[in-house]
Scaffold this motif. Structure first.
Motif, PDB file in Angstrom:
ATOM      1  N   LYS A  92       0.751  -1.426   0.154  1.00 15.47           N
ATOM      2  CA  LYS A  92      -0.056  -0.262  -0.158  1.00 15.47           C
ATOM      3  C   LYS A  92       0.715   1.095   0.168  1.00 15.47           C
ATOM      4  N   GLU A  93       1.953   1.191   0.624  1.00 19.18           N
ATOM      5  CA  GLU A  93       3.040   2.041   0.917  1.00 19.18           C
ATOM      6  C   GLU A  93       3.711   2.626  -0.638  1.00 19.18           C
ATOM      7  N   ALA A  94       2.958   1.991  -1.098  1.00 12.38           N
ATOM      8  CA  ALA A  94       4.223   1.422  -2.513  1.00 12.38           C
ATOM      9  C   ALA A  94       3.000   2.497  -3.807  1.00 12.38           C
ATOM     10  N   ALA A  95       2.054   2.432  -3.396  1.00 12.06           N
ATOM     11  CA  ALA A  95       0.423   2.870  -4.421  1.00 12.06           C
ATOM     12  C   ALA A  95       0.385   4.158  -3.801  1.00 12.06           C
ATOM     13  N   GLY A  96       1.102   4.638  -2.889  1.00 10.08           N
ATOM     14  CA  GLY A  96       0.379   5.824  -1.788  1.00 10.08           C
ATOM     15  C   GLY A  96      -0.486   5.933  -0.711  1.00 10.08           C
ATOM     16  N   GLU A  97      -1.288   5.535  -0.423  1.00 12.81           N
ATOM     17  CA  GLU A  97      -1.894   4.774   0.883  1.00 12.81           C
ATOM     18  C   GLU A  97      -1.508   4.896   1.721  1.00 12.81           C
ATOM     19  N   ALA A  98      -2.521   5.433   2.513  1.00 14.44           N
ATOM     20  CA  ALA A  98      -2.068   5.021   4.239  1.00 14.44           C
ATOM     21  C   ALA A  98      -2.476   3.645   4.223  1.00 14.44           C
ATOM     22  N   GLN A  99      -1.388   2.829   5.604  1.00 19.36           N
ATOM     23  CA  GLN A  99      -2.189   1.996   5.645  1.00 19.36           C
ATOM     24  C   GLN A  99      -1.373   1.451   7.297  1.00 19.36           C
TER      25      GLN A  99
ATOM     26  N   PRO B 164      -1.005  -7.443 -14.396  1.00 20.50           N
ATOM     27  CA  PRO B 164       0.534  -6.439 -14.089  1.00 20.50           C
ATOM     28  C   PRO B 164       0.797  -6.686 -12.222  1.00 20.50           C
ATOM     29  N   PRO B 165       1.804  -7.791 -12.147  1.00 13.77           N
ATOM     30  CA  PRO B 165       1.554  -8.324 -10.773  1.00 13.77           C
ATOM     31  C   PRO B 165       2.426  -6.950 -10.420  1.00 13.77           C
ATOM     32  N   LEU B 166       2.645  -6.170 -11.160  1.00 14.06           N
ATOM     33  CA  LEU B 166       3.632  -5.492 -10.182  1.00 14.06           C
ATOM     34  C   LEU B 166       2.713  -4.051  -9.556  1.00 14.06           C
ATOM     35  N   SER B 167       1.872  -3.445  -9.933  1.00 11.88           N
ATOM     36  CA  SER B 167       1.149  -2.661  -9.640  1.00 11.88           C
ATOM     37  C   SER B 167       0.153  -3.143  -8.959  1.00 11.88           C
ATOM     38  N   TYR B 168      -0.079  -2.236  -6.965  1.00 11.38           N
ATOM     39  CA  TYR B 168      -0.981  -3.012  -6.017  1.00 11.38           C
ATOM     40  C   TYR B 168      -2.558  -3.121  -6.505  1.00 11.38           C
ATOM     41  N   HIS B 169      -2.669  -1.744  -7.444  1.00  6.85           N
ATOM     42  CA  HIS B 169      -4.338  -1.815  -6.980  1.00  6.85           C
ATOM     43  C   HIS B 169      -5.112  -3.242  -8.627  1.00  6.85           C
ATOM     44  N   TYR B 170      -3.859  -3.427  -9.015  1.00  8.18           N
ATOM     45  CA  TYR B 170      -4.489  -4.106 -10.158  1.00  8.18           C
ATOM     46  C   TYR B 170      -3.808  -6.122  -9.183  1.00  8.18           C
ATOM     47  N   VAL B 171      -3.147  -5.619  -8.732  1.00  6.34           N
ATOM     48  CA  VAL B 171      -3.311  -7.462  -7.866  1.00  6.34           C
ATOM     49  C   VAL B 171      -4.028  -7.144  -6.633  1.00  6.34           C
ATOM     50  N   GLN B 172      -5.128  -6.297  -6.015  1.00  6.76           N
ATOM     51  CA  GLN B 172      -6.105  -6.453  -4.742  1.00  6.76           C
ATOM     52  C   GLN B 172      -6.854  -7.015  -5.852  1.00  6.76           C
ATOM     53  N   ASN B 173      -7.579  -5.999  -7.179  1.00  7.91           N
ATOM     54  CA  ASN B 173      -8.445  -6.367  -8.012  1.00  7.91           C
ATOM     55  C   ASN B 173      -8.560  -7.913  -8.319  1.00  7.91           C
ATOM     56  N   TYR B 174      -7.155  -8.546  -8.394  1.00  8.03           N
ATOM     57  CA  TYR B 174      -7.293  -9.951  -9.256  1.00  8.03           C
ATOM     58  C   TYR B 174      -7.866 -10.801  -7.862  1.00  8.03           C
ATOM     59  N   TYR B 175      -7.590 -10.100  -6.700  1.00  7.81           N
ATOM     60  CA  TYR B 175      -7.615 -11.041  -5.516  1.00  7.81           C
ATOM     61  C   TYR B 175      -9.296 -10.907  -5.072  1.00  7.81           C
ATOM     62  N   SER B 176      -9.841  -9.450  -5.465  1.00  2.83           N
ATOM     63  CA  SER B 176     -11.407  -9.780  -5.327  1.00  2.83           C
ATOM     64  C   SER B 176     -11.954 -10.547  -6.480  1.00  2.83           C
ATOM     65  N   GLU B 177     -11.121 -10.228  -7.593  1.00  9.19           N
ATOM     66  CA  GLU B 177     -12.151 -11.753  -8.297  1.00  9.19           C
ATOM     67  C   GLU B 177     -12.058 -12.897  -8.551  1.00  9.19           C
ATOM     68  N   LEU B 178     -10.725 -13.467  -7.899  1.00  9.14           N
ATOM     69  CA  LEU B 178     -10.193 -14.869  -7.512  1.00  9.14           C
ATOM     70  C   LEU B 178     -11.882 -15.123  -6.294  1.00  9.14           C
TER      71      LEU B 178
END
Length: 1229
Positions: A54-61, A556-570
């Motif tokens: 999340k830090e890399a994606a610019g979000e608070a965690q 795209p495995p190096l993007s936080y938002h795409y990875v989170q969307n992947y988890y949601s789809e799965l």
């Protein structure tokens, strides 16, 4: 806690190769015509999760419990030049100082040794391109935890230009300088042994790297690693996970069970490399913990072959150094003095004395598919091959497991579970002499010690399951009944048959198509292991059906938002899969819940993950991830804990996890003790423990009588007219001492006496193994009969011969021409007495036996043996009468044990008082003389299976046709079990004191489901009859706090729940559509919605004393309610239309209180508790419902009657409390 964090398929991806400056030196040397040397490899790249945060994606965690940074450490290495940049530019850095960089890597990975293992033969730079080469690695840390690696050596061209610049793969100078090729090692590391899946994944990566630019090399590898980190591991069972890495579909096979690793390699490889004899030799060396080294020209074969052997010996675990691939720098490892299992290249053959791997392979797969056409789809071809390999792997695992089971099957015969003792000396003596050296070495290994701990802990693993399913009827009987070991007539007959028959029986035991003998015949224990062979077609292995779940395409495995969307789809796909599975397929549902819980964990949805794992209680507890759930529960944030308090199912799960953690902290890991003879004098309590540890007998009452027998001689003679001082200075064989500091006499058994007794007992047992009866004699005896005692040659009324005693009869083994003369069966005896016959001037003792089947009396001149045989025959006669009258074969087994103990006592003491000492063990004969035999109304028919719930969470299942133990101790929790309910012949519900309802699968005899909705102990069940075939089946459960829950049987969902106000709700029944609940202070009639309709309080005449309702039943046809109280010796009968007071009171004689009751035809059977002559006793009263009078009083238990069960209203089964622990079967008249 970090060790329990969830992990995907990838642990790390490491790129290893030659440094640029070293490559430059090699190229310059090559231009000058020098030889190309072997260079040292070093780590070039390390890629390990997490790849996005999340830090890399610019979000608070907030604080995250699953930050895998906690598990990392630093690795300092030299910085390298960017690939494709001329080396000369890199050397222009300030003062040519070697810069360094700090790489963060998982703490379990040793990057220092990894380059050597990626290039075990050294990194070769060549002038021609070479084919990509794979091999496999296993890493073991100091705690024995293993990780696995798959390495591909991938060659790329390099070139040195005339100006000294170095180029790799893509940017070439115009000069005609020679081109060289250097290897890069790409190593994928995982916690799981997915060798084929990781090899296929690397194959897909190599296909992409061949077309990518040099500057994109690192990014491609990192993207590849990030994709693998997204792949979840399938739960144990039949669900595989599939993902796509173009152009291949890659399958992750699931584990067979929780304690067994996933098998993703070809288990038949050793069969292609070794002969059958060599395979057995290698397995023998591993079991004996020898130093084993495999050698091959192909590094890939080393790990795969070693892993196959590790799997062959499961559930035994190799616990010594394990390095299947040694690099050339590691060859000094083989000098280790301890046991090890290692592998190295064939070039080191001179340094290592080991078995060489054969190089010839047979492609059996091609034979199996020669009838098929050629598929144009590569994934279809891979699927066909994978299915064939999985079936073959399953067959090999079953065969290997059967071999291990046959080698160690009889270990449990020499275990004492209560004292955690293994009698290794007795076990060794039971082996054939040619096998004893093997077993002697194996018994001292760490492998075997760990195996013993699992057996003593009653671990239900693959070994236990196969051992139980292949157990013969005779072996089940031995497990159920504690009887001394003697060869049966069937085993004797097999000894005299051909060796080929012995061979198949030793291996096959109870498996089909192994000959024409009785299917329940036991294996021949004495056959040598050296004669074991595998018979073609002996094993019938059913093909298992597996399901697959395909993961969506990777984002795209190096993007936080795409990875989170992947988890949601799965997670969404898994939700749809769960909705599509029918409720009865609970095993598949459990796998989907497991996967969704895993993905919710990875996505940071901790509460949803806990909810998914909670669903495993109702679907399959066998795959419950204990460590992961504990970590999740401990990592909840404050707001998440507040939400969990509002979700009852999660709240229950968290409280259960905490209780288990406290139990684990309080518990201790008990070891295994080897049986040793005592070295100090033993008082009664220590004597009991020693005898139980020895395995001679377990019953405490019998051991106490044995103690009295061994101390008789010193009691009678050791103190006769002598004081304490004399007794204290007795010889070393004295078994009685007077402690001057105590008031009175303290009996003790001398260790030397115990040693002599124990030796005599074991020698007698060993001699019985060598008894050989002629075939003509064996034909007259039952197959399961054993000869327990054989006299000396004596003169009898039927000629000269030896008297033989079995558990059923006495017979004469005539001398000269061996023949059989039956003397009598024990149940036919009318009289046994001793007389004397004149011989010259002497009178010789003579034993006379009268049978009601013969007119003449049998007489034998047994001389000095006469008194002992007289004692033994009377005890067996009394035991037979007790067994027949009580319909309980254990009385006969107890009498047999008493007889053999008499024999050992006489042989041990060798004195005039030996017979008097042995008479202390004549338990049943003494009872018969005292007139305490009672007659039951039992008959010999019952239900096909009898389930018995015991204390400490134990369930025992009997086969009612033979009353042999079908299942020995199914463990469900650790608390007392209160109630049981059978459903559809497929499952049994059991209510426990720990508030859990355990569900046992009646087919597999395993408990994989739990219902945890109750908060206090579960006390009773009731089953509602279906109105029609389409309506759901409902069951009711109640707990002590007054909670009543209605369950849908098919879905295990709660349909309704309500709570009653009462003092301990203890029973629940359904009559005419109404729900009746019994508590200590009242009995309530409820409507189906839980509303109270009527309430019955304790009768006025019992309120003067402290008492409570114990049980009740309704007679709907008579509108009557019958009740009983705990401490009142009467039944109360109420009109259901007027429940103000009972209209009839039925007194019960010699009764202290009522425990249970059941309606059978026109009778009420009442179980009670009481006492007689100062001893506890349980009576059953049979009451006529029309005359309201007691018809019969039945006595069969020496403790209170705890449960009554009806079998089709034809038979009643009664179970008693722990002091008696018996089940009686009564015929209803």
């Amino acid at each position: 806690m970090a060790e329990s964090l969830p992990s995907g398929l990838l642990e790390a991806c490491v790129v290893v190769g030659a440094a640029s400056d070293r490559l430059k030196e090699v190229c310059q040397s090559s231009l000058q015509g020098g030889e190309i040397p072997v260079v040292d490899a070093e780590v070039l790249q390390v890629h390990a999760p997490p790849f996005v945060t999340k830090e890399a994606a610019g979000e608070a965690q907030g604080p995250s419990a699953f930050s895998r940074v906690q598990r990392r450490r630093s690795f300092i290495k030299k910085k390298r030049e960017r690939p494709g940049v001329p080396a000369g530019d890199a050397t222009s850095s300030k003062n040519n100082e070697a810069a360094t960089e700090d790489i963060s890597v998982p703490k379990d990975i040793d990057l220092v040794a990894l380059p050597q293992l990626c290039f075990p033969g050294g990194l070769q730079i060549s002038s021609d391109a070479r084919e990509d080469c794979f091999h496999f690695l296993v890493f073991t840390d100091v705690l024995g935890n293993q990780t696995y690696g798959v390495v591909v050596q991938y060659y790329r061209p390099v070139q040195l230009s005339q100006d000294g610049a170095l180029y790799q793969n893509g940017h070439w100078s115009a000069s005609k300088t020679p081109r060289l090729y250097t290897a890069f090692g790409i190593c994928v590391i995982s916690k799981y042994p997915y060798y084929i899946a990781l090899r296929d994944s690397l194959s897909c990566l190599i296909a992409q790297l061949r077309t990518c630019r040099t500057m994109d090399f690192e990014e491609r590898v990192k993207e590849f690693a990030a994709k693998l980190a997204l792949v979840p591991i399938p739960p144990p069972g039949q669900l595989h996970v599939v993902f796509s890495l173009r152009p291949l579909q890659i399958v992750l096979p699931s584990k067979e069970d929780k304690d067994y690793p996933a098998v993703d390699l070809d288990l038949h490889l050793p069969f292609l490399c070794f002969t059958a004899k060599q395979l057995l030799q290698i397995i023998t060396c591993i079991l004996m913990e020898q130093r084993v080294v495999f050698l091959s020209k192909d590094y890939a074969r080393l790990t795969l072959t070693a892993e196959c052997f590790i799997l062959y010996i499961r559930p035994l675990l190799w616990q010594h150094p394990y390095v299947p691939v040694l690099s050339r720098q590691m060859m000094d490892f083989i000098m280790a003095p301890t046991a090890f299992l290692m592998g190295c290249h064939l070039d080191h053959f001179v340094e290592v004395a080991a078995v060489k791997l054969s190089e010839g392979l047979q492609l059996h797969y091609d034979l199996d598919v020669c009838h098929l056409g050629t598929s144009t789809d590569i994934n279809e071809l891979r699927t066909q091959r994978r299915q064939w390999q999985q079936q073959l792997n399953g067959e090999i695992q079953t065969i290997a497991l059967e071999l291990i089971v046959n080698i160690f099957r009889e270990v449990h015969d020499h275990l004492n579970y209560e004292h955690r003792v293994f009698n290794s000396e007795e076990f060794l003596r039971s082996r054939e002499s040619k096998d004893q050296q093997f077993y002697k070495k194996v018994l001292d290994t760490h492998i075997f010690h760990s195996f013993l701990k699992d057996r003593l802990n009653r671990k239900m693993d693959s070994f236990t399951r196969m051992e139980q399913t292949t157990r013969s009827e005779a072996q089940r009987m031995k497990t159920a009944i504690d009887s001394p070991r003697r060869p049966t007539m069937q085993e004797m007959a097999r000894k005299q048959s051909g060796p080929e028959n012995r061979l198949s029986k030793r291996l096959g035991m109870s498996l089909p198509n192994l000959g024409a003998e009785h299917p329940h015949s036991p294996p021949h224990r004495q056959t040598s292991l050296k004669k074991l062979t595998l018979e073609s077609g002996a094993l019938k292995i059913s093909e298992k059906v597996h399901k697959t779940f395909k993961l969506p395409d990777f984002p795209p495995p190096l993007s936080y938002h795409y990875v989170q969307n992947y988890y949601s789809e799965l997670i969404s796909l898994l939700g749809k899969a769960i909705a599509s599975v029918p409720p009865e397929d609970s095993a598949l549902l459990a796998r989907y819940y497991y996967l969704r819980g895993f993905m919710n964990t990875m996505g940071g949805k901790r509460l949803d993950a806990l909810s998914d794992f909670q669903n495993l209680y109702k679907t399959d507890m066998a795959i419950f991830p204990d460590e992961l759930v504990k970590t999740l529960a401990d990592s909840l944030l404050r707001d998440e804990r507040a939400q969990a308090e509002r979700r009852p199912e999660i709240k229950r799960l968290i409280s259960k996890v905490k209780r288990e953690q406290e139990r684990e902290r309080d518990g201790s890991d008990e070891g295994v003790k080897k049986f040793q003879l005592p070295r100090t004098h033993m008082r009664p309590e220590d004597f009991v423990k020693r005898v139980q540890e020895s395995g001679i007998v377990k019953d405490i009452g019998t051991i106490n009588r044995l103690f009295e027998a061994l101390t008789v001689e010193s009691v009678k003679g050791g103190l006769g007219g002598q004081g304490a001082e004399t007794a204290m200075t007795a010889s070393s064989k004295s078994v009685f001492y007077v402690d001057s500091g105590l008031d009175g006499q303290v009996k003790q058994v001398d260790p030397e006496v115990f040693r002599v007794f124990y030796t005599f007992w074991k020698e007698t047992e060993a001699e019985a193994q060598d008894v050989h009866l002629p075939v003509g004699v064996i034909e007259h005896l039952d197959t399961q009969e054993c000869v327990y005692k054989l006299s000396c040659s004596v003169k009898t009324s039927h000629g000269v011969g030896k008297i033989a005693m079995t558990q059923k009869r006495l017979f004469l083994l005539t001398e000269g021409r061996p023949g059989y003369v039956e003397i009598t069966k024990f149940r036919d005896i009318e009289e046994v007495k001793i007389s004397s016959v004149p011989f010259l001037l002497l009178r010789i003792p003579s034993l006379k036996i009268k049978s009601w089947r013969r007119k003449e009396m049998f007489e034998a001149n047994l001389k000095s043996e006469c008194d002992l045989w007289h004692l033994m025959i009377k005890e067996m006669w009394a035991g037979r009468k007790m067994a027949d009258e009580h319909k309980d074969p254990q009385y006969m087994q107890q009498a047999l044990t008493n007889v053999l103990l008499m024999d050992a006592v006489v042989g041990c003491l060798q004195s005039q008082k030996a017979i008097f000492a042995a008479s202390k063990l004549a338990y049943f004969d003494r009872i018969k003389l005292e007139g305490q035999l009672t007659l039951s109304e039992a008959d010999g028919d019952a239900n096909p299976k009898l389930w018995c719930a015991l204390s400490d969470g134990k369930v025992v299942v009997f086969d009612a046709t033979s009353w042999s133990m079908q299942q020995n101790c199914i463990q469900v929790g650790a608390s007392r079990l209160n109630c049981m309910l059978g459903l559809d012949l497929h499952q049994v519900w059991i209510g426990s004191q720990d508030s859990v309802i355990y569900i046992i699968n009646a087919r597999s005899m395993s408990c994989n489901k739990q219902l945890t909705e109750h908060r206090t102990e579960v006390t009773d069940f009731a089953l509602e009859e279906r109105n029609d075939k389409y309506s759901p089946v409902l069951a009711y459960s109640c707990s002590a706090d007054g909670t009543v829950i209605t369950w849908d049987i098919s879905t295990l969902q709660v349909k309704k729940q309500f709570r009653l106000t009462c003092d301990r709700l203890q029973s629940i029944k359904i009559f005419n559509g109404s729900l009746w609940c019994g508590a200590r202070d009242c009995i309530m009639e409820l409507r189906k919605n839980g509303a109270l309709h009527r309430r019955v309080s304790l009768p006025d005449h019992v309120l003067s004393k402290p008492t409570a309702f114990s049980d009740f039943t309704l007679l709907a046809e008579r509108d009557q309610l019958w009740t009983g109280c705990v401490d009142v010796a009467e039944l109360c009968v109420w009109h259901t239309k007027d429940l103000t007071k009972p209209f009839q009171r039925i007194p019960l004689q010699d009764c202290a209180g009522i425990t249970c009751m059941i309606k059978v035809k026109k009778q009420i059977w009442v179980g009670s508790w009481g006492s007689s002559q100062g001893k506890a006793r349980g009576k059953i009263y049979v009451v006529d419902t029309e005359r309201h009078s007691v018809e019969k009083e039945l006595v069969a238990h020496t403790d209170s009657v705890q449960a009554l069960c009806s079998a089709e209203d034809r038979y009643i089964l009664s179970g008693s409390a722990s002091e008696d622990g018996k089940i009686a079967i009564w015929k209803v008249e």
